[in-house]
Enzyme design. Structure first.
Site, PDB file in Angstrom:
ATOM      1  N   VAL A  20       5.784  -2.342  -9.267  1.00 26.78           N
ATOM      2  CA  VAL A  20       4.326  -2.538  -9.303  1.00 26.78           C
ATOM      3  C   VAL A  20       3.618  -1.301  -9.859  1.00 26.78           C
ATOM      4  CG1 VAL A  20       2.279  -3.099  -7.925  1.00 26.78           C
ATOM      5  CG2 VAL A  20       4.491  -4.120  -7.324  1.00 26.78           C
ATOM      6  N   LYS A 112       2.432  -5.066   2.584  1.00 26.10           N
ATOM      7  CA  LYS A 112       2.282  -6.088   3.649  1.00 26.10           C
ATOM      8  C   LYS A 112       3.004  -5.676   4.925  1.00 26.10           C
ATOM      9  CE  LYS A 112       5.013  -7.416   0.715  1.00 26.10           C
ATOM     10  NZ  LYS A 112       5.642  -8.012  -0.431  1.00 26.10           N
ATOM     11  N   GLU A 136      -5.576  -6.851  -1.484  1.00 27.31           N
ATOM     12  CA  GLU A 136      -5.356  -8.199  -2.041  1.00 27.31           C
ATOM     13  C   GLU A 136      -3.895  -8.436  -2.419  1.00 27.31           C
ATOM     14  OE1 GLU A 136      -7.875 -10.876  -2.632  1.00 27.31           O
ATOM     15  OE2 GLU A 136      -5.859 -11.670  -2.516  1.00 27.31           O
ATOM     16  N   GLY A 194      16.328 -10.877 -10.617  1.00 23.99           N
ATOM     17  CA  GLY A 194      15.362  -9.864 -10.178  1.00 23.99           C
ATOM     18  C   GLY A 194      14.291 -10.408  -9.249  1.00 23.99           C
ATOM     19  N   GLU A 197      15.358  -9.172  -3.582  1.00 28.00           N
ATOM     20  CA  GLU A 197      15.691  -7.759  -3.468  1.00 28.00           C
ATOM     21  C   GLU A 197      17.220  -7.612  -3.496  1.00 28.00           C
ATOM     22  OE1 GLU A 197      13.065  -5.637  -3.087  1.00 28.00           O
ATOM     23  OE2 GLU A 197      11.827  -7.422  -3.180  1.00 28.00           O
ATOM     24  N   ASP A 208       9.450 -11.291   5.125  1.00 27.12           N
ATOM     25  CA  ASP A 208       8.394 -11.021   4.133  1.00 27.12           C
ATOM     26  C   ASP A 208       7.254 -12.035   4.320  1.00 27.12           C
ATOM     27  OD1 ASP A 208       7.557  -9.858   1.347  1.00 27.12           O
ATOM     28  OD2 ASP A 208       7.589 -12.017   1.035  1.00 27.12           O
ATOM     29  N   LYS A 212       3.090 -11.578   5.676  1.00 25.19           N
ATOM     30  CA  LYS A 212       1.924 -12.158   4.975  1.00 25.19           C
ATOM     31  C   LYS A 212       1.173 -13.119   5.893  1.00 25.19           C
ATOM     32  CE  LYS A 212       4.384 -11.617   0.615  1.00 25.19           C
ATOM     33  NZ  LYS A 212       5.359 -12.221  -0.303  1.00 25.19           N
ATOM     34  N   GLY A 309       6.130  -9.824  -8.774  1.00 28.28           N
ATOM     35  CA  GLY A 309       6.329  -9.319 -10.132  1.00 28.28           C
ATOM     36  C   GLY A 309       5.354  -8.190 -10.408  1.00 28.28           C
TER      37      GLY A 309
HETATM   38  P1  NAP Z   1       9.755  -0.261  -5.819  1.00 31.47           P
HETATM   39  O1  NAP Z   1      10.031  -0.829  -7.153  1.00 31.47           O
HETATM   40  O2  NAP Z   1      10.883  -0.005  -4.903  1.00 31.47           O
HETATM   41  O3  NAP Z   1       8.949   1.112  -6.043  1.00 31.47           O
HETATM   42  C1  NAP Z   1       8.655   2.002  -4.999  1.00 31.47           C
HETATM   43  C2  NAP Z   1       8.124   3.300  -5.593  1.00 31.47           C
HETATM   44  O4  NAP Z   1       7.667   4.123  -4.540  1.00 31.47           O
HETATM   45  C3  NAP Z   1       9.160   4.099  -6.370  1.00 31.47           C
HETATM   46  O5  NAP Z   1       8.568   4.664  -7.497  1.00 31.47           O
HETATM   47  C4  NAP Z   1       9.589   5.191  -5.393  1.00 31.47           C
HETATM   48  O6  NAP Z   1       9.933   6.409  -6.012  1.00 31.47           O
HETATM   49  C5  NAP Z   1       8.298   5.394  -4.628  1.00 31.47           C
HETATM   50  N1  NAP Z   1       8.575   5.850  -3.273  1.00 31.47           N
HETATM   51  C6  NAP Z   1       9.236   5.192  -2.299  1.00 31.47           C
HETATM   52  N2  NAP Z   1       9.323   5.955  -1.200  1.00 31.47           N
HETATM   53  C7  NAP Z   1       8.732   7.128  -1.508  1.00 31.47           C
HETATM   54  C8  NAP Z   1       8.503   8.335  -0.800  1.00 31.47           C
HETATM   55  N3  NAP Z   1       8.959   8.500   0.451  1.00 31.47           N
HETATM   56  N4  NAP Z   1       7.836   9.327  -1.425  1.00 31.47           N
HETATM   57  C9  NAP Z   1       7.393   9.197  -2.680  1.00 31.47           C
HETATM   58  N5  NAP Z   1       7.573   8.060  -3.417  1.00 31.47           N
HETATM   59  C10 NAP Z   1       8.231   7.062  -2.825  1.00 31.47           C
HETATM   60  O7  NAP Z   1       8.715  -1.158  -5.012  1.00 31.47           O
HETATM   61  P2  NAP Z   1       7.731  -2.284  -5.590  1.00 31.47           P
HETATM   62  O8  NAP Z   1       8.477  -3.555  -5.785  1.00 31.47           O
HETATM   63  O9  NAP Z   1       6.933  -1.731  -6.716  1.00 31.47           O
HETATM   64  O10 NAP Z   1       6.796  -2.553  -4.319  1.00 31.47           O
HETATM   65  C11 NAP Z   1       5.833  -1.603  -3.940  1.00 31.47           C
HETATM   66  C12 NAP Z   1       4.933  -2.198  -2.850  1.00 31.47           C
HETATM   67  O11 NAP Z   1       4.275  -3.340  -3.364  1.00 31.47           O
HETATM   68  C13 NAP Z   1       5.666  -2.675  -1.587  1.00 31.47           C
HETATM   69  O12 NAP Z   1       4.835  -2.439  -0.466  1.00 31.47           O
HETATM   70  C14 NAP Z   1       5.835  -4.157  -1.823  1.00 31.47           C
HETATM   71  O13 NAP Z   1       5.937  -4.900  -0.616  1.00 31.47           O
HETATM   72  C15 NAP Z   1       4.528  -4.466  -2.521  1.00 31.47           C
HETATM   73  N6  NAP Z   1       4.584  -5.685  -3.351  1.00 31.47           N
HETATM   74  C16 NAP Z   1       5.559  -5.795  -4.289  1.00 31.47           C
HETATM   75  C17 NAP Z   1       5.603  -6.939  -5.069  1.00 31.47           C
HETATM   76  C18 NAP Z   1       6.660  -7.108  -6.119  1.00 31.47           C
HETATM   77  O14 NAP Z   1       6.688  -8.160  -6.754  1.00 31.47           O
HETATM   78  N7  NAP Z   1       7.510  -6.128  -6.362  1.00 31.47           N
HETATM   79  C19 NAP Z   1       4.646  -7.946  -4.881  1.00 31.47           C
HETATM   80  C20 NAP Z   1       3.649  -7.775  -3.923  1.00 31.47           C
HETATM   81  C21 NAP Z   1       3.622  -6.627  -3.153  1.00 31.47           C
HETATM   82  P3  NAP Z   1      11.295   6.557  -6.898  1.00 31.47           P
HETATM   83  O15 NAP Z   1      11.049   5.691  -8.094  1.00 31.47           O
HETATM   84  O16 NAP Z   1      11.409   7.977  -7.220  1.00 31.47           O
HETATM   85  O17 NAP Z   1      12.392   6.017  -6.026  1.00 31.47           O
HETATM   86  N1  HSE Z   2      10.064 -10.541  -2.353  1.00 35.34           N
HETATM   87  C1  HSE Z   2       8.744 -11.091  -2.427  1.00 35.34           C
HETATM   88  C2  HSE Z   2       8.836 -12.545  -2.891  1.00 35.34           C
HETATM   89  C3  HSE Z   2       7.911 -10.267  -3.382  1.00 35.34           C
HETATM   90  O1  HSE Z   2       9.925 -13.019  -3.235  1.00 35.34           O
HETATM   91  O2  HSE Z   2       7.813 -13.230  -2.903  1.00 35.34           O
HETATM   92  C4  HSE Z   2       6.514 -10.022  -3.019  1.00 35.34           C
HETATM   93  O3  HSE Z   2       6.191  -9.962  -1.698  1.00 35.34           O
END
Ligand code: NAP
Ligand code: HSE
Length: 433
Positions: A20, A112, A136, A194, A197, A208, A212, A309
């Site tokens: 993100v 979340k 949001e 992808g 997780e 998850d 929500k 995504g």
């Molecule tokens: P991600 O790809 O795992 O990215 C996490 C990022 O945070 C990485 O850049 C990581 O650094 C950094 N990070 C983690 N722990 C850290 C720490 N202790 N100190 C400093 N930096 C740290 O996660 P994501 O999928 O983008 O998700 C991020 C958030 O958005 C989560 O809360 C997730 O629930 C929410 N979300 C995600 C999605 C989705 O589709 N992915 C959708 C809705 C909500 P490094 O890169 O150096 O490891």
């Molecule tokens: N793993 C979650 C999903 C991503 O499949 O919907 C966002 O919360």
């Protein structure tokens, strides 16, 4: 909340540069002129905190954004007007957001898990500091659902929310229905694509979706609903046969997040359920999400789109960023926590639902009467019984009318014990009809 001098840029700190965060950083940078026009002041990204600032990052490497990477998150949040948290997890995200709020920054988060576990602490801190907290992206990715429930429906009474809020599980169930595949095969496919997780348990075990559901229920019912208040069942117990049965009877199986108001309080649960093919949620395919809201005056509403995504989630984050930034420039403040109603949060045993019970029974006279008697003894009414012949046993499908979950559970336990029942093959709740 202090206002910057007219025309001065607003300092934005980004925590996290993963799926993100990378998209958020790119959008802030590529849309800087438009964002400045929408906000009334330029947005200046002052730093991007990550765990490992030296790691090469696709989409960032070789761009001016790479210069902003830092592993000094704590000092970064103290020099920002707005902090965006997309790092995930409970700590250090929680402490960093509290530090940001304490130093006068508004915050935007997609986290979340953190909000479902400890949202009220963050909301109270933001309220006390007079800053905004927006989230949001924490529920159903790109779909605007937090704002509609929190603001657009603020004058209505939400009665019930039925949501497909986890894209991974919806993808898995949809593939199983269309291809007749077993669950573990499709979960592996979701990982390869992808969607899921690397450790897909938060998705497939329903946690998850439960986070929500807790957030949505808190907003909808003006009542604090914690993660542990949500009864959770994932999809791992489902078989290809369950899905095929649903399909053959004009139903689909969906992992639903259900938050409802009853006469006694609020019940929030996540579990797989049979949904009639005619229900709008049955048409939600692949990794898409949808949230179906029933409100007293508005009636039925449905919100549909991409729930996960990088880019879709970044869209929701940017919307929140613009709202928080406008308040910095123009004055004013976003909504605060509304938990005045404090309705009792009841266990799932108090939910009212219907079930479809599939049984292997002996094929001889009186069996149906015995099964019906057990159901009736528990105060449960049968809506329909269907029998399909087997070789040595008969397959019986009992669909009940609505009853309390505890009565339905007791009925199923009693059916397991009677001699005419060989096996309780499956028990699935029926929702949305
Ligand atoms: P991600 O790809 O795992 O990215 C996490 C990022 O945070 C990485 O850049 C990581 O650094 C950094 N990070 C983690 N722990 C850290 C720490 N202790 N100190 C400093 N930096 C740290 O996660 P994501 O999928 O983008 O998700 C991020 C958030 O958005 C989560 O809360 C997730 O629930 C929410 N979300 C995600 C999605 C989705 O589709 N992915 C959708 C809705 C909500 P490094 O890169 O150096 O490891
Ligand atoms: N793993 C979650 C999903 C991503 O499949 O919907 C966002 O919360």
């Amino acid at each position: 909340m202090s206002r910057p001098p007219a025309g001065a840029p607003l300092r934005v700190a980004l925590l996290g540069c993963g799926v993100v965060g990378t998209e958020v950083a790119s959008l802030i940078s590529s849309q800087s002129d438009e964002l400045a026009s929408r906000v009334g002041a330029p947005l200046e990204l002052v730093g991007i905190a990550v765990r490992d600032a030296s790691k090469p990052r696709e989409g960032i490497e070789g761009t001016p954004l790479a210069e902003l990477l830092t592993d000094e998150a704590e000092s970064l949040v103290r020099r920002a007007d707005i902090v965006i948290e997309v790092m995930g997890g409970i700590e250090p995200a929680r402490s960093l957001l509290l530090s940001a709020i304490e130093s006068g920054a508004s915050v935007v988060t997609a986290n979340k898990a953190l909000l479902a576990q400890d949202g009220p602490t963050l909301y109270a801190a933001a309220d006390a500091a007079g800053v905004d907290i927006y989230f949001e992206a924490a529920v159903a990715g790109a779909i605007p659902i937090v704002r509609p429930v929190r603001e657009s429906l603020a004058g209505d009474h939400v009665e019930r929310i039925l949501g497909i809020v986890n894209g991974t599980t919806n993808f898995v169930l949809d593939r199983m229905a269309n291809e007749g595949l077993e669950l573990d095969v499709v979960v592996k496919e979701a990982q390869d694509l992808g969607y899921a997780e690397a450790d897909p348990s938060a998705d497939v075990d329903g946690h998850d979706a439960a986070a929500k559901a807790a957030i949505l229920a808190s907003l909808a019912f003006h009542t604090r609903v914690r993660l542990e208040d949500v009864a959770v069942e994932g999809i791992m117990g489902l078989t290809a046969q369950d899905i095929a049965w649903a399909r053959s009877t004009d139903q689909v199986v969906k992992l639903l997040a259900i938050a409802e108001r009853t006469t006694e309080g609020v019940v929030v649960r996540v579990h797989p359920a049979l949904v009639p093919s005619s229900h709008p949620l049955a048409g939600v395919h692949g990794a898409f999400n949808a949230v179906f809201v029933e409100a007293r005056s508005a009636g039925e509403l449905m919100f549909y789109g991409r729930g996960a995504g990088g880019q879709p989630t970044a869209s929701a984050v940017l919307g929140d960023l613009v709202s928080a930034a406008r308040h910095r420039v123009l004055g004013g403040k976003g909504p605060v926590e509304s938990s005045y109603a404090q309705l009792p949060v009841l266990p799932a045993s108090q939910a009212r639902t219907r079930v479809q019970i599939r049984l292997d029974v002996q094929d001889r006279p009186g069996v149906l009467a015995k099964v019906a008697a057990v159901v009736a003894e528990h105060g449960v009414s049968i809506e329909a019984v269907r029998q399909a012949p087997g070789e040595e046993v008969a397959h019986l499908v009992v669909t009940t009318h609505e009853a309390r979950q505890e009565a339905l559970d007791a009925t199923v336990e009693a059916l397991r014990e009677i001699d005419v029942v060989d096996t309780v093959v499956s028990v699935l709740r029926v929702e949305g009809s």
